[in-house]
Design a protein around this motif. Structure first.
Motif, PDB file in Angstrom:
ATOM      1  N   LYS A  84       0.831  -1.195   0.000  1.00  0.00           N
ATOM      2  CA  LYS A  84       0.000   0.000   0.000  1.00  0.00           C
ATOM      3  C   LYS A  84       0.872   1.255   0.000  1.00  0.00           C
ATOM      4  O   LYS A  84       2.005   1.240   0.468  1.00  0.00           O
ATOM      5  CB  LYS A  84      -0.939   0.026   1.212  1.00  0.00           C
ATOM      6  N   GLN A  88      -3.978   5.476   0.201  1.00  0.00           N
ATOM      7  CA  GLN A  88      -4.802   4.344  -0.203  1.00  0.00           C
ATOM      8  C   GLN A  88      -5.610   3.803   0.978  1.00  0.00           C
ATOM      9  O   GLN A  88      -5.179   3.845   2.130  1.00  0.00           O
ATOM     10  CB  GLN A  88      -3.924   3.232  -0.783  1.00  0.00           C
ATOM     11  N   GLU A  89      -6.773   3.280   0.657  1.00  0.00           N
ATOM     12  CA  GLU A  89      -7.656   2.699   1.663  1.00  0.00           C
ATOM     13  C   GLU A  89      -7.155   1.302   2.050  1.00  0.00           C
ATOM     14  O   GLU A  89      -6.658   0.551   1.207  1.00  0.00           O
ATOM     15  CB  GLU A  89      -9.084   2.596   1.117  1.00  0.00           C
ATOM     16  N   LYS A  91      -8.132  -2.194   4.867  1.00  0.00           N
ATOM     17  CA  LYS A  91      -9.100  -2.803   5.758  1.00  0.00           C
ATOM     18  C   LYS A  91      -8.366  -3.476   6.906  1.00  0.00           C
ATOM     19  O   LYS A  91      -7.210  -3.902   6.768  1.00  0.00           O
ATOM     20  CB  LYS A  91      -9.953  -3.827   5.007  1.00  0.00           C
ATOM     21  N   SER A 236      -9.196  -0.366   9.878  1.00  0.00           N
ATOM     22  CA  SER A 236      -9.595   0.119   8.559  1.00  0.00           C
ATOM     23  C   SER A 236      -9.417   1.631   8.505  1.00  0.00           C
ATOM     24  O   SER A 236      -9.730   2.342   9.464  1.00  0.00           O
ATOM     25  CB  SER A 236     -11.058  -0.244   8.279  1.00  0.00           C
ATOM     26  N   GLY A 237      -8.919   2.112   7.373  1.00  0.00           N
ATOM     27  CA  GLY A 237      -8.698   3.543   7.225  1.00  0.00           C
ATOM     28  C   GLY A 237      -7.854   3.850   6.004  1.00  0.00           C
ATOM     29  O   GLY A 237      -7.929   3.146   4.989  1.00  0.00           O
ATOM     30  N   LYS A 238      -7.021   4.886   6.127  1.00  0.00           N
ATOM     31  CA  LYS A 238      -6.139   5.293   5.040  1.00  0.00           C
ATOM     32  C   LYS A 238      -4.693   5.310   5.520  1.00  0.00           C
ATOM     33  O   LYS A 238      -4.417   5.539   6.694  1.00  0.00           O
ATOM     34  CB  LYS A 238      -6.507   6.694   4.541  1.00  0.00           C
ATOM     35  N   SER A 261      -8.045   6.672  10.747  1.00  0.00           N
ATOM     36  CA  SER A 261      -9.429   6.329  10.448  1.00  0.00           C
ATOM     37  C   SER A 261     -10.355   7.279  11.181  1.00  0.00           C
ATOM     38  O   SER A 261      -9.950   7.974  12.121  1.00  0.00           O
ATOM     39  CB  SER A 261      -9.733   4.885  10.865  1.00  0.00           C
TER      40      SER A 261
END
Length: 420
Positions: A84, A88-89, A91, A236-238, A261
């Motif tokens: 990543k 970017q997102e 999970k 979960s977040g960025k 997040s």
């Protein structure tokens, strides 16, 4: 003529007093000429009261995600791939970083081999001695018994020859030692046979079981190390920050990525003497220059009950309005703190006398000066908050205080209007 002289005589002190007052008002000097009475200092005073500082109290903060989590490795290893990038997102549980696992796979294979060996030894002990081993022991017993009989006959013959003088003492001693050794070997083989018939003892079984448990723990540890070569997202977040690249070495305790997040917030640090001016749900003014020069209203979301032990400041979370994408983690924020419900006691900054490590103000009852040690708070450059040491309504000496000591006689020349 006399009338004119009398008017001139009375006018001089009045003009002098006006001139002194004007000079004090304009120049703000801290000393005055001594009073006409010997040893009495002339002073200017004002009444101590509650006044707001002209400069608003400010605190600084930064934009951050409602939840921020640093991604770190539990083991050291070379990074094979970072899956990543920033923005970017991700999970929760999604793989983010892959480490080289070759050495950890080898360690796992070795641990599995050790476990298999320990389990086999335990199984043999629990099954008892096999028939083939029993036959081998019987053959050893027969051989040891034959050797013992032979050593016995040899010793008897040598003993007879020694008595007749045909052999030496050394030969007799050698045959005696051979007989003793043959006896010991025979007894040892008989004991092995007895143990084989009885089977393994409880102690030996327990030791083998402990060895199996230890080997299984090594396997689990090796499996965990292999699983740790794949670093996953804790939430979960960025991806907010990225501090590792392919080919670099990741070490425990060093943040590799940061995941944010939730709705962005401002986390501000509030000094301990101002934290009680804030309450959850209250609104304050915030300005973030990177987005706009115009301030906005933010709601107090949470106030930490514990201060930072190093800075003695309390973390406070504030809401951010509008599109969450416009707020970037790390942006600096200026927070204007609300005025307290009751204005603090303030005094002119120049009225404070520094003597050693103490801060003093001089107050008077009209005839004597009294030194009060004070604890100061915030300042706007002109006035200073007094947290302790004086009371509302006391007469503060604002001119002439530098030349005074506790108990000195004074003459109040003039009383200024508070704050003027």
């Amino acid at each position: 003529m006399k009338q004119e002289n009398r008017e001139k005589t009375w006018g001089r002190p009045a003009l002098l007093l006006v001139g002194v007052c004007a000079a004090v008002s304009l120049a703000g000097c801290s000393s005055l000429p001594a009073s006409s009475a010997p040893g009495v200092q002339s002073v200017v005073v004002e009444t101590i009261g509650h006044n707001s500082l002209k400069k608003a109290k400010m605190a600084v903060g930064r934009v951050m995600g409602d939840t921020e989590s640093a991604v770190m490795t539990k083991i050291q290893g070379r990074v094979v791939r970072v899956s990543k990038d920033i923005g970017q997102e991700v999970k929760a549980g999604e793989p983010l970083i892959y480490l080289d696992d070759k050495d950890y796979q080898v360690a796992l294979e070795q641990a599995n081999a050790g476990l298999r060996g320990a389990e086999a030894r335990l199984a043999d002990a629990q099954r008892g001695t096999r028939s083939q081993q029993q036959q081998q022991l019987d053959e050893r017993i027969r051989a040891a018994n034959a050797a013992l009989e032979n050593a016995k006959h040899t010793l008897e013959r040598t003993q007879s020859l020694f008595e007749s003088g045909a052999v030496s003492q050394s030969q007799l001693d050698a045959d005696s030692l051979a007989y003793t050794q043959a006896q010991s070997t025979y007894q040892q083989v008989l004991q092995e046979k007895s143990l084989a018939n009885e089977g393994a003892t409880r102690e030996s079984i327990a030791n083998l079981q402990a060895a199996v448990a230890e080997a299984r723990a090594r396997v689990n540890s090796a499996q965990l190390a292999v699983s740790n070569t794949v670093i996953t997202s804790p939430l979960s977040g960025k991806v907010a920050t990225k501090n590792i690249q392919d080919g670099e070495t990741a070490s425990p305790g060093v943040p590799l990525l940061t995941i944010v997040s939730g709705q962005p917030v401002v986390e501000a640090s509030i000094p301990e003497d101002q934290i009680n001016s804030l309450k959850e749900g209250q609104t304050v003014t915030v300005r973030i220059e990177q987005v706009s020069s115009q301030p906005f209203e933010a709601k107090v979301l949470a106030i930490s009950p514990i201060a930072n032990p190093a800075s003695k400041e309390y973390p406070v979370k504030l809401s951010l309005p509008g599109d969450p994408n416009q707020w970037k983690s790390g942006m600096y924020a200026e927070v204007t703190l609300p005025e307290p419900e009751e204005s603090p006691i303030t005094v002119p900054r120049d009225a404070i006398v520094k003597r050693g490590s103490e801060r003093l103000v001089m107050v008077t009852d009209g005839s004597k000066a009294f030194a009060h040690v004070v604890i100061t708070g915030a300042s706007d450059g002109t006035s200073v908050e007094i947290l302790d040491g004086v009371k509302d309504g006391e007469k503060l000496i604002v001119v002439g205080q530098d030349q005074l000591n506790d108990g000195d006689p004074v003459q109040v020349l003039w009383e200024k209007e508070n704050g003027k």
